[in-house]
Design a protein around this motif. Sequence first.
Motif, PDB file in Angstrom:
ATOM      1  N   UNK A 108       0.826  -1.207   0.000  1.00 28.63           N
ATOM      2  CA  UNK A 108       0.000   0.000   0.000  1.00 28.63           C
ATOM      3  C   UNK A 108       0.866   1.264   0.000  1.00 28.63           C
ATOM      4  N   UNK A 109       2.078   1.138   0.524  1.00 26.51           N
ATOM      5  CA  UNK A 109       2.981   2.300   0.543  1.00 26.51           C
ATOM      6  C   UNK A 109       3.618   2.533  -0.830  1.00 26.51           C
ATOM      7  N   UNK A 110       3.730   1.454  -1.616  1.00 19.45           N
ATOM      8  CA  UNK A 110       4.553   1.506  -2.833  1.00 19.45           C
ATOM      9  C   UNK A 110       4.189   2.643  -3.801  1.00 19.45           C
ATOM     10  N   UNK A 111       2.888   2.848  -4.154  1.00 16.36           N
ATOM     11  CA  UNK A 111       2.603   3.924  -5.117  1.00 16.36           C
ATOM     12  C   UNK A 111       3.076   5.292  -4.630  1.00 16.36           C
ATOM     13  N   UNK A 112       2.983   5.542  -3.329  1.00 17.88           N
ATOM     14  CA  UNK A 112       3.465   6.834  -2.822  1.00 17.88           C
ATOM     15  C   UNK A 112       4.986   6.893  -2.880  1.00 17.88           C
ATOM     16  N   UNK A 113       5.634   5.815  -2.452  1.00 12.48           N
ATOM     17  CA  UNK A 113       7.104   5.816  -2.470  1.00 12.48           C
ATOM     18  C   UNK A 113       7.628   6.024  -3.893  1.00 12.48           C
ATOM     19  N   UNK A 142      -0.887  -6.908  -7.783  1.00  6.46           N
ATOM     20  CA  UNK A 142      -2.082  -6.106  -7.537  1.00  6.46           C
ATOM     21  C   UNK A 142      -3.230  -6.720  -8.321  1.00  6.46           C
ATOM     22  N   UNK A 143      -4.320  -7.008  -7.633  1.00  5.85           N
ATOM     23  CA  UNK A 143      -5.478  -7.603  -8.315  1.00  5.85           C
ATOM     24  C   UNK A 143      -6.666  -6.654  -8.207  1.00  5.85           C
ATOM     25  N   UNK A 144      -7.531  -6.749  -9.200  1.00 10.76           N
ATOM     26  CA  UNK A 144      -8.672  -5.836  -9.267  1.00 10.76           C
ATOM     27  C   UNK A 144      -9.677  -6.153  -8.167  1.00 10.76           C
ATOM     28  N   UNK A 145     -10.102  -5.099  -7.471  1.00 11.78           N
ATOM     29  CA  UNK A 145     -11.122  -5.298  -6.445  1.00 11.78           C
ATOM     30  C   UNK A 145     -12.510  -5.111  -7.014  1.00 11.78           C
ATOM     31  N   UNK A 146     -12.578  -4.741  -8.287  1.00  7.24           N
ATOM     32  CA  UNK A 146     -13.860  -4.400  -8.894  1.00  7.24           C
ATOM     33  C   UNK A 146     -14.709  -5.587  -9.273  1.00  7.24           C
ATOM     34  N   UNK A 147     -14.473  -6.723  -8.733  1.00 12.86           N
ATOM     35  CA  UNK A 147     -15.325  -7.873  -9.042  1.00 12.86           C
ATOM     36  C   UNK A 147     -14.611  -8.931  -9.838  1.00 12.86           C
ATOM     37  N   UNK A 148     -13.778  -8.514 -10.834  1.00  9.99           N
ATOM     38  CA  UNK A 148     -13.158  -9.512 -11.704  1.00  9.99           C
ATOM     39  C   UNK A 148     -12.070 -10.285 -10.956  1.00  9.99           C
ATOM     40  N   UNK A 149     -11.394  -9.622 -10.038  1.00  7.49           N
ATOM     41  CA  UNK A 149     -10.311 -10.281  -9.311  1.00  7.49           C
ATOM     42  C   UNK A 149      -9.102 -10.562 -10.195  1.00  7.49           C
ATOM     43  N   UNK A 172      -5.424   4.348  -8.683  1.00  9.39           N
ATOM     44  CA  UNK A 172      -4.062   4.316  -8.120  1.00  9.39           C
ATOM     45  C   UNK A 172      -3.110   4.930  -9.147  1.00  9.39           C
ATOM     46  N   UNK A 173      -2.353   5.963  -8.773  1.00 11.45           N
ATOM     47  CA  UNK A 173      -1.517   6.644  -9.757  1.00 11.45           C
ATOM     48  C   UNK A 173      -0.412   5.738 -10.291  1.00 11.45           C
ATOM     49  N   UNK A 174      -0.142   5.883 -11.549  1.00  9.02           N
ATOM     50  CA  UNK A 174       0.982   5.202 -12.214  1.00  9.02           C
ATOM     51  C   UNK A 174       0.919   3.683 -12.114  1.00  9.02           C
ATOM     52  N   UNK A 333      -5.454  -4.483   0.954  1.00  8.13           N
ATOM     53  CA  UNK A 333      -6.282  -3.723   0.013  1.00  8.13           C
ATOM     54  C   UNK A 333      -5.855  -2.268  -0.023  1.00  8.13           C
ATOM     55  N   UNK A 334      -6.122  -1.661  -1.198  1.00  7.25           N
ATOM     56  CA  UNK A 334      -5.752  -0.262  -1.426  1.00  7.25           C
ATOM     57  C   UNK A 334      -6.902   0.367  -2.201  1.00  7.25           C
ATOM     58  N   UNK A 335      -7.562   1.310  -1.557  1.00  2.60           N
ATOM     59  CA  UNK A 335      -8.780   1.905  -2.107  1.00  2.60           C
ATOM     60  C   UNK A 335      -8.507   3.386  -2.340  1.00  2.60           C
ATOM     61  N   UNK A 336      -8.017   3.724  -3.552  1.00  7.49           N
ATOM     62  CA  UNK A 336      -7.510   5.079  -3.800  1.00  7.49           C
ATOM     63  C   UNK A 336      -8.660   6.053  -4.017  1.00  7.49           C
ATOM     64  N   UNK A 337      -8.531   7.248  -3.467  1.00  9.26           N
ATOM     65  CA  UNK A 337      -9.599   8.245  -3.600  1.00  9.26           C
ATOM     66  C   UNK A 337      -9.547   8.893  -4.977  1.00  9.26           C
ATOM     67  N   UNK A 338     -10.737   9.126  -5.558  1.00  9.74           N
ATOM     68  CA  UNK A 338     -10.794   9.864  -6.817  1.00  9.74           C
ATOM     69  C   UNK A 338     -10.200  11.244  -6.560  1.00  9.74           C
ATOM     70  N   UNK A 339      -9.334  11.677  -7.459  1.00 11.32           N
ATOM     71  CA  UNK A 339      -8.790  13.027  -7.346  1.00 11.32           C
ATOM     72  C   UNK A 339      -7.656  13.178  -6.340  1.00 11.32           C
ATOM     73  N   UNK A 340      -7.279  12.109  -5.668  1.00 10.29           N
ATOM     74  CA  UNK A 340      -6.206  12.257  -4.657  1.00 10.29           C
ATOM     75  C   UNK A 340      -4.856  12.353  -5.338  1.00 10.29           C
TER      76      UNK A 340
END
Length: 340
Positions: A108-113, A142-149, A172-174, A333-340
Amino acid sequence: MDVRGTSGAATGSSYLAFAEREARGNSAVYQELAERVAGDAGLLGLLAELPPAKRQPNLLFGAVRHLGGPVAEGWPAFRDWVAAHWEQVSATMRERLTQTNEAGRCATLLPLLASLPQPLALIEVGASAGLCLYPDRYRYRYVSGGGSGGVVAEFGAEGSPVTLECTVDGPVPMMESLRDRLPRVVWRAGIDLNPLDVRAEEDVRWLESLVWPEQTHRLERLRGAVRIARAEPPLLVRGDLNATVRDLVAQVPAGATPVVFHSAVLAYASPEARAGFATTVRGLPGHWISNEALSVLPTVAERLPDQAPARSGLFALALDERPVAYTGPHGQSLDWFAGA
Ligand SMILES: C[S@@+](CC[C@H](N)C(=O)[O-])C[C@H]1O[C@@H](n2cnc3c(N)ncnc32)[C@H](O)[C@@H]1O
Protein backbone atom coordinates in the motif's frame (compact mmCIF):
# COMPACT_ATOMS: atom_id res chain seq x y z
CA MET A 1 -9.79 0.28 19.43
CA ASP A 2 -7.48 2.54 21.40
CA VAL A 3 -4.64 0.15 22.13
CA ARG A 4 -3.07 2.06 25.00
CA GLY A 5 -5.01 0.12 27.60
CA THR A 6 -8.27 -0.61 29.31
CA SER A 7 -9.45 -0.25 32.85
CA GLY A 8 -9.80 -3.47 34.87
CA ALA A 9 -13.58 -3.44 34.64
CA ALA A 10 -13.47 -2.94 30.88
CA THR A 11 -11.20 -5.89 30.07
CA GLY A 12 -14.12 -8.21 29.32
CA SER A 13 -15.68 -5.66 26.98
CA SER A 14 -12.39 -5.10 25.22
CA TYR A 15 -12.12 -8.86 24.56
CA LEU A 16 -15.68 -8.86 23.21
CA ALA A 17 -14.89 -5.86 21.00
CA PHE A 18 -11.77 -7.63 19.74
CA ALA A 19 -13.81 -10.76 18.97
CA GLU A 20 -16.40 -8.79 17.05
CA ARG A 21 -14.37 -6.11 15.29
CA GLU A 22 -10.99 -7.71 14.72
CA ALA A 23 -11.24 -11.50 14.92
CA ARG A 24 -14.62 -12.10 13.25
CA GLY A 25 -13.97 -13.07 9.64
CA ASN A 26 -10.21 -13.25 10.22
CA SER A 27 -9.70 -15.87 12.90
CA ALA A 28 -12.45 -18.15 14.18
CA VAL A 29 -9.98 -19.46 16.76
CA TYR A 30 -9.26 -16.04 18.27
CA GLN A 31 -12.89 -14.99 18.01
CA GLU A 32 -13.97 -17.94 20.12
CA LEU A 33 -11.15 -17.56 22.65
CA ALA A 34 -11.78 -13.82 23.05
CA GLU A 35 -15.52 -14.36 23.57
CA ARG A 36 -14.83 -17.04 26.17
CA VAL A 37 -12.20 -14.97 28.02
CA ALA A 38 -14.73 -12.11 28.20
CA GLY A 39 -17.11 -14.38 30.11
CA ASP A 40 -14.60 -16.14 32.36
CA ALA A 41 -14.25 -14.57 35.81
CA GLY A 42 -11.16 -16.65 36.59
CA LEU A 43 -9.15 -15.49 33.57
CA LEU A 44 -10.36 -11.91 33.88
CA GLY A 45 -9.15 -12.00 37.48
CA LEU A 46 -5.69 -13.12 36.36
CA LEU A 47 -5.57 -10.45 33.65
CA ALA A 48 -6.49 -7.83 36.27
CA GLU A 49 -3.10 -8.48 37.91
CA LEU A 50 -1.44 -6.93 34.85
CA PRO A 51 -1.18 -3.21 34.06
CA PRO A 52 -4.13 -2.21 31.83
CA ALA A 53 -2.00 -1.82 28.71
CA LYS A 54 -0.77 -5.41 29.14
CA ARG A 55 -4.21 -7.09 29.15
CA GLN A 56 -4.72 -7.02 25.38
CA PRO A 57 -6.03 -10.12 23.56
CA ASN A 58 -3.19 -10.12 21.02
CA LEU A 59 -0.64 -10.08 23.81
CA LEU A 60 -2.32 -12.92 25.74
CA PHE A 61 -2.79 -15.13 22.68
CA GLY A 62 0.70 -14.36 21.36
CA ALA A 63 2.26 -15.16 24.74
CA VAL A 64 0.46 -18.50 24.97
CA ARG A 65 1.59 -19.47 21.48
CA HIS A 66 5.14 -18.29 22.18
CA LEU A 67 5.26 -20.59 25.20
CA GLY A 68 3.90 -23.54 23.21
CA GLY A 69 0.43 -23.50 24.77
CA PRO A 70 -2.74 -24.63 22.98
CA VAL A 71 -4.78 -22.01 21.11
CA ALA A 72 -6.49 -24.04 18.38
CA GLU A 73 -7.50 -26.95 20.60
CA GLY A 74 -10.64 -25.35 22.00
CA TRP A 75 -11.57 -23.26 25.02
CA PRO A 76 -11.21 -25.76 27.90
CA ALA A 77 -7.66 -26.69 26.85
CA PHE A 78 -6.72 -23.00 26.52
CA ARG A 79 -8.26 -21.94 29.84
CA ASP A 80 -6.75 -24.81 31.82
CA TRP A 81 -3.31 -24.31 30.29
CA VAL A 82 -3.28 -20.56 30.94
CA ALA A 83 -4.39 -21.05 34.55
CA ALA A 84 -1.70 -23.70 35.10
CA HIS A 85 1.07 -21.63 33.45
CA TRP A 86 -0.02 -18.15 34.51
CA GLU A 87 3.36 -17.25 35.97
CA GLN A 88 5.11 -17.77 32.63
CA VAL A 89 2.24 -16.31 30.60
CA SER A 90 2.07 -13.13 32.68
CA ALA A 91 5.88 -12.77 32.65
CA THR A 92 5.88 -12.97 28.85
CA MET A 93 3.01 -10.47 28.63
CA ARG A 94 4.88 -8.06 30.90
CA GLU A 95 8.12 -8.45 28.97
CA ARG A 96 6.82 -8.36 25.41
CA LEU A 97 4.91 -5.82 23.30
CA THR A 98 2.51 -6.39 20.43
CA GLN A 99 4.96 -5.75 17.64
CA THR A 100 3.35 -7.45 14.67
CA ASN A 101 5.59 -6.63 11.71
CA GLU A 102 3.70 -6.89 8.45
CA ALA A 103 5.75 -6.59 5.26
CA GLY A 104 2.43 -6.73 3.36
CA ARG A 105 1.90 -3.05 4.18
CA CYS A 106 4.62 -2.22 1.64
CA ALA A 107 2.09 -2.96 -1.12
CA THR A 108 0.00 0.00 0.00
CA LEU A 109 2.98 2.30 0.54
CA LEU A 110 4.55 1.51 -2.83
CA PRO A 111 2.60 3.92 -5.12
CA LEU A 112 3.46 6.83 -2.82
CA LEU A 113 7.10 5.82 -2.47
CA ALA A 114 7.40 5.49 -6.25
CA SER A 115 5.96 8.98 -6.76
CA LEU A 116 8.66 10.76 -4.73
CA PRO A 117 11.98 12.10 -6.07
CA GLN A 118 14.44 9.17 -6.08
CA PRO A 119 16.59 7.89 -4.52
CA LEU A 120 14.98 7.52 -1.11
CA ALA A 121 16.22 7.38 2.45
CA LEU A 122 13.59 5.54 4.49
CA ILE A 123 13.09 6.29 8.18
CA GLU A 124 10.44 4.05 9.70
CA VAL A 125 8.99 5.06 13.04
CA GLY A 126 7.75 2.10 15.12
CA ALA A 127 9.65 -0.29 12.85
CA SER A 128 9.45 -3.47 15.00
CA ALA A 129 12.03 -5.65 13.18
CA GLY A 130 12.14 -3.30 10.18
CA LEU A 131 10.47 -5.56 7.62
CA CYS A 132 8.65 -2.62 6.00
CA LEU A 133 12.01 -1.03 5.20
CA TYR A 134 12.51 -3.30 2.17
CA PRO A 135 9.84 -2.22 -0.38
CA ASP A 136 12.44 -2.60 -3.13
CA ARG A 137 13.13 -6.27 -2.24
CA TYR A 138 9.61 -7.69 -2.55
CA ARG A 139 7.44 -8.71 -5.47
CA TYR A 140 3.94 -7.28 -5.86
CA ARG A 141 0.71 -8.65 -7.29
CA TYR A 142 -2.08 -6.11 -7.54
CA VAL A 143 -5.48 -7.60 -8.31
CA SER A 144 -8.67 -5.84 -9.27
CA GLY A 145 -11.12 -5.30 -6.44
CA GLY A 146 -13.86 -4.40 -8.89
CA GLY A 147 -15.32 -7.87 -9.04
CA SER A 148 -13.16 -9.51 -11.70
CA GLY A 149 -10.31 -10.28 -9.31
CA GLY A 150 -7.97 -10.22 -12.33
CA VAL A 151 -4.30 -9.36 -12.02
CA VAL A 152 -3.78 -5.65 -12.68
CA ALA A 153 0.00 -5.64 -12.35
CA GLU A 154 2.67 -8.04 -11.21
CA PHE A 155 6.29 -7.04 -10.82
CA GLY A 156 9.05 -6.51 -8.29
CA ALA A 157 12.46 -7.64 -7.22
CA GLU A 158 13.74 -10.58 -9.28
CA GLY A 159 13.89 -13.82 -7.32
CA SER A 160 12.32 -12.35 -4.18
CA PRO A 161 10.95 -15.01 -1.82
CA VAL A 162 8.07 -12.68 -0.93
CA THR A 163 5.12 -11.72 -3.14
CA LEU A 164 2.72 -9.20 -1.62
CA GLU A 165 -0.81 -9.45 -2.95
CA CYS A 166 -3.09 -6.45 -2.72
CA THR A 167 -6.60 -5.74 -4.02
CA VAL A 168 -6.87 -2.32 -5.67
CA ASP A 169 -9.82 -0.02 -6.24
CA GLY A 170 -9.91 3.53 -7.55
CA PRO A 171 -7.36 5.46 -9.62
CA VAL A 172 -4.06 4.32 -8.12
CA PRO A 173 -1.52 6.64 -9.76
CA MET A 174 0.98 5.20 -12.21
CA MET A 175 -0.33 1.67 -11.74
CA GLU A 176 0.71 0.77 -15.30
CA SER A 177 4.22 2.12 -14.85
CA LEU A 178 4.90 1.03 -11.27
CA ARG A 179 6.79 -1.99 -12.55
CA ASP A 180 9.41 0.37 -13.96
CA ARG A 181 9.44 2.63 -10.94
CA LEU A 182 10.31 0.45 -7.97
CA PRO A 183 11.66 2.83 -5.35
CA ARG A 184 15.43 3.16 -5.24
CA VAL A 185 16.34 2.95 -1.56
CA VAL A 186 19.85 4.05 -0.67
CA TRP A 187 19.44 4.26 3.11
CA ARG A 188 17.04 2.59 5.53
CA ALA A 189 16.70 3.07 9.26
CA GLY A 190 14.06 2.55 11.91
CA ILE A 191 13.10 3.61 15.40
CA ASP A 192 11.36 1.46 17.97
CA LEU A 193 10.81 1.42 21.72
CA ASN A 194 11.97 -2.19 21.50
CA PRO A 195 13.61 -3.02 18.16
CA LEU A 196 13.41 -6.71 17.27
CA ASP A 197 16.45 -8.34 15.73
CA VAL A 198 15.85 -10.51 12.66
CA ARG A 199 19.05 -12.41 13.54
CA ALA A 200 17.76 -13.40 17.01
CA GLU A 201 15.72 -16.63 17.05
CA GLU A 202 13.69 -15.56 20.11
CA ASP A 203 12.64 -12.31 18.45
CA VAL A 204 11.67 -14.06 15.23
CA ARG A 205 9.70 -16.64 17.23
CA TRP A 206 7.86 -13.77 18.95
CA LEU A 207 7.00 -12.24 15.57
CA GLU A 208 5.71 -15.63 14.43
CA SER A 209 3.62 -16.00 17.59
CA LEU A 210 1.88 -12.73 16.76
CA VAL A 211 0.58 -14.01 13.40
CA TRP A 212 -2.95 -15.28 13.89
CA PRO A 213 -3.33 -19.07 13.74
CA GLU A 214 -5.26 -19.48 10.49
CA GLN A 215 -3.18 -16.95 8.55
CA THR A 216 -0.54 -19.30 7.21
CA HIS A 217 0.11 -17.08 4.18
CA ARG A 218 1.17 -14.30 6.56
CA LEU A 219 3.50 -16.67 8.37
CA GLU A 220 5.17 -17.64 5.09
CA ARG A 221 5.45 -13.99 4.14
CA LEU A 222 7.01 -13.16 7.50
CA ARG A 223 9.59 -15.91 7.13
CA GLY A 224 10.50 -14.76 3.62
CA ALA A 225 10.80 -11.13 4.72
CA VAL A 226 13.00 -12.15 7.66
CA ARG A 227 15.33 -13.93 5.20
CA ILE A 228 15.57 -10.74 3.14
CA ALA A 229 16.25 -8.56 6.18
CA ARG A 230 18.83 -11.00 7.56
CA ALA A 231 20.88 -10.60 4.39
CA GLU A 232 21.20 -6.87 5.10
CA PRO A 233 19.90 -6.06 8.61
CA PRO A 234 18.48 -2.55 8.95
CA LEU A 235 19.85 0.16 11.21
CA LEU A 236 17.37 0.18 14.11
CA VAL A 237 17.53 2.74 16.91
CA ARG A 238 16.00 2.06 20.31
CA GLY A 239 13.92 4.95 21.58
CA ASP A 240 10.70 6.87 21.61
CA LEU A 241 9.62 8.26 18.26
CA ASN A 242 9.52 11.82 19.59
CA ALA A 243 12.99 11.61 21.09
CA THR A 244 14.76 10.11 18.10
CA VAL A 245 13.20 10.98 14.76
CA ARG A 246 14.95 14.31 14.27
CA ASP A 247 18.43 12.85 14.89
CA LEU A 248 17.83 9.99 12.51
CA VAL A 249 16.63 12.25 9.71
CA ALA A 250 19.76 14.36 10.24
CA GLN A 251 21.84 11.28 9.29
CA VAL A 252 20.24 10.85 5.84
CA PRO A 253 22.94 10.89 3.14
CA ALA A 254 23.07 13.93 0.88
CA GLY A 255 21.15 13.55 -2.38
CA ALA A 256 18.48 11.19 -1.02
CA THR A 257 14.89 12.20 -0.27
CA PRO A 258 14.13 11.56 3.40
CA VAL A 259 10.81 9.74 3.88
CA VAL A 260 9.55 9.38 7.43
CA PHE A 261 6.82 6.75 7.52
CA HIS A 262 4.84 4.64 9.96
CA SER A 263 2.01 2.13 9.99
CA ALA A 264 0.01 0.80 12.94
CA VAL A 265 2.13 2.77 15.41
CA LEU A 266 0.60 6.05 16.52
CA ALA A 267 -2.43 4.38 18.14
CA TYR A 268 0.04 3.32 20.84
CA ALA A 269 0.97 6.93 21.61
CA SER A 270 -1.10 9.44 23.60
CA PRO A 271 -2.90 12.21 21.67
CA GLU A 272 -0.32 14.67 23.06
CA ALA A 273 2.58 12.52 21.85
CA ARG A 274 0.94 12.21 18.41
CA ALA A 275 0.50 15.99 18.21
CA GLY A 276 4.12 16.55 19.26
CA PHE A 277 5.28 14.06 16.63
CA ALA A 278 3.23 15.78 13.92
CA THR A 279 4.75 19.16 14.81
CA THR A 280 8.26 17.69 14.67
CA VAL A 281 7.81 15.89 11.35
CA ARG A 282 6.25 18.96 9.69
CA GLY A 283 9.51 20.79 10.41
CA LEU A 284 11.75 18.08 8.89
CA PRO A 285 13.01 17.95 5.31
CA GLY A 286 11.49 15.42 2.89
CA HIS A 287 8.12 13.70 3.07
CA TRP A 288 5.88 12.04 5.63
CA ILE A 289 3.79 8.95 4.89
CA SER A 290 1.32 7.80 7.52
CA ASN A 291 -0.76 4.63 7.41
CA GLU A 292 -2.83 4.50 10.57
CA ALA A 293 -6.33 3.78 11.82
CA LEU A 294 -8.78 6.40 10.59
CA SER A 295 -9.06 8.61 13.66
CA VAL A 296 -5.46 8.45 14.85
CA LEU A 297 -4.13 11.59 13.14
CA PRO A 298 -6.70 14.41 13.41
CA THR A 299 -5.34 16.40 10.45
CA VAL A 300 -5.74 13.32 8.24
CA ALA A 301 -9.09 12.29 9.72
CA GLU A 302 -10.69 15.67 9.04
CA ARG A 303 -9.78 15.47 5.33
CA LEU A 304 -11.14 11.96 4.72
CA PRO A 305 -14.08 11.56 2.32
CA ASP A 306 -17.42 11.97 4.10
CA GLN A 307 -18.54 8.43 3.47
CA ALA A 308 -16.12 6.09 5.26
CA PRO A 309 -16.54 2.53 3.99
CA ALA A 310 -18.51 0.11 6.11
CA ARG A 311 -15.59 -2.33 6.41
CA SER A 312 -14.12 -1.89 9.83
CA GLY A 313 -10.44 -1.80 10.71
CA LEU A 314 -9.32 0.16 7.64
CA PHE A 315 -6.35 2.52 7.79
CA ALA A 316 -5.96 5.93 6.15
CA LEU A 317 -2.89 6.31 3.94
CA ALA A 318 -1.67 9.91 3.71
CA LEU A 319 1.21 11.82 2.17
CA ASP A 320 2.19 14.91 4.16
CA GLU A 321 -1.18 14.75 5.97
CA ARG A 322 -3.20 14.60 2.72
CA PRO A 323 -5.20 11.36 2.72
CA VAL A 324 -4.96 9.42 -0.54
CA ALA A 325 -6.49 6.00 0.18
CA TYR A 326 -8.08 3.58 2.59
CA THR A 327 -5.88 0.55 3.13
CA GLY A 328 -6.39 -2.91 4.54
CA PRO A 329 -4.67 -3.08 7.94
CA HIS A 330 -2.26 -5.77 6.77
CA GLY A 331 -1.76 -4.23 3.33
CA GLN A 332 -4.31 -6.53 1.71
CA SER A 333 -6.28 -3.72 0.01
CA LEU A 334 -5.75 -0.26 -1.43
CA ASP A 335 -8.78 1.91 -2.11
CA TRP A 336 -7.51 5.08 -3.80
CA PHE A 337 -9.60 8.25 -3.60
CA ALA A 338 -10.79 9.86 -6.82
CA GLY A 339 -8.79 13.03 -7.35
CA ALA A 340 -6.21 12.26 -4.66
C1 LIG B 1 2.02 -2.98 15.54
S1 LIG B 1 3.75 -2.71 15.42
C2 LIG B 1 3.87 -2.16 13.72
C3 LIG B 1 5.24 -2.42 13.14
C4 LIG B 1 5.47 -1.92 11.73
N1 LIG B 1 5.28 -0.48 11.65
C5 LIG B 1 4.59 -2.60 10.72
O1 LIG B 1 3.76 -1.91 10.09
O2 LIG B 1 4.70 -3.80 10.50
C6 LIG B 1 3.94 -1.18 16.33
C7 LIG B 1 5.40 -0.89 16.71
O3 LIG B 1 5.48 0.45 17.18
C8 LIG B 1 6.38 0.50 18.27
N2 LIG B 1 6.07 1.68 19.06
C9 LIG B 1 4.94 1.95 19.74
N3 LIG B 1 5.02 3.15 20.35
C10 LIG B 1 6.24 3.66 20.04
C11 LIG B 1 6.92 4.88 20.38
N4 LIG B 1 6.37 5.78 21.16
N5 LIG B 1 8.15 5.08 19.88
C12 LIG B 1 8.74 4.14 19.09
N6 LIG B 1 8.14 2.97 18.74
C13 LIG B 1 6.91 2.73 19.21
C14 LIG B 1 6.12 -0.84 18.99
O4 LIG B 1 7.21 -1.21 19.81
C15 LIG B 1 5.92 -1.78 17.80
O5 LIG B 1 7.13 -2.40 17.40
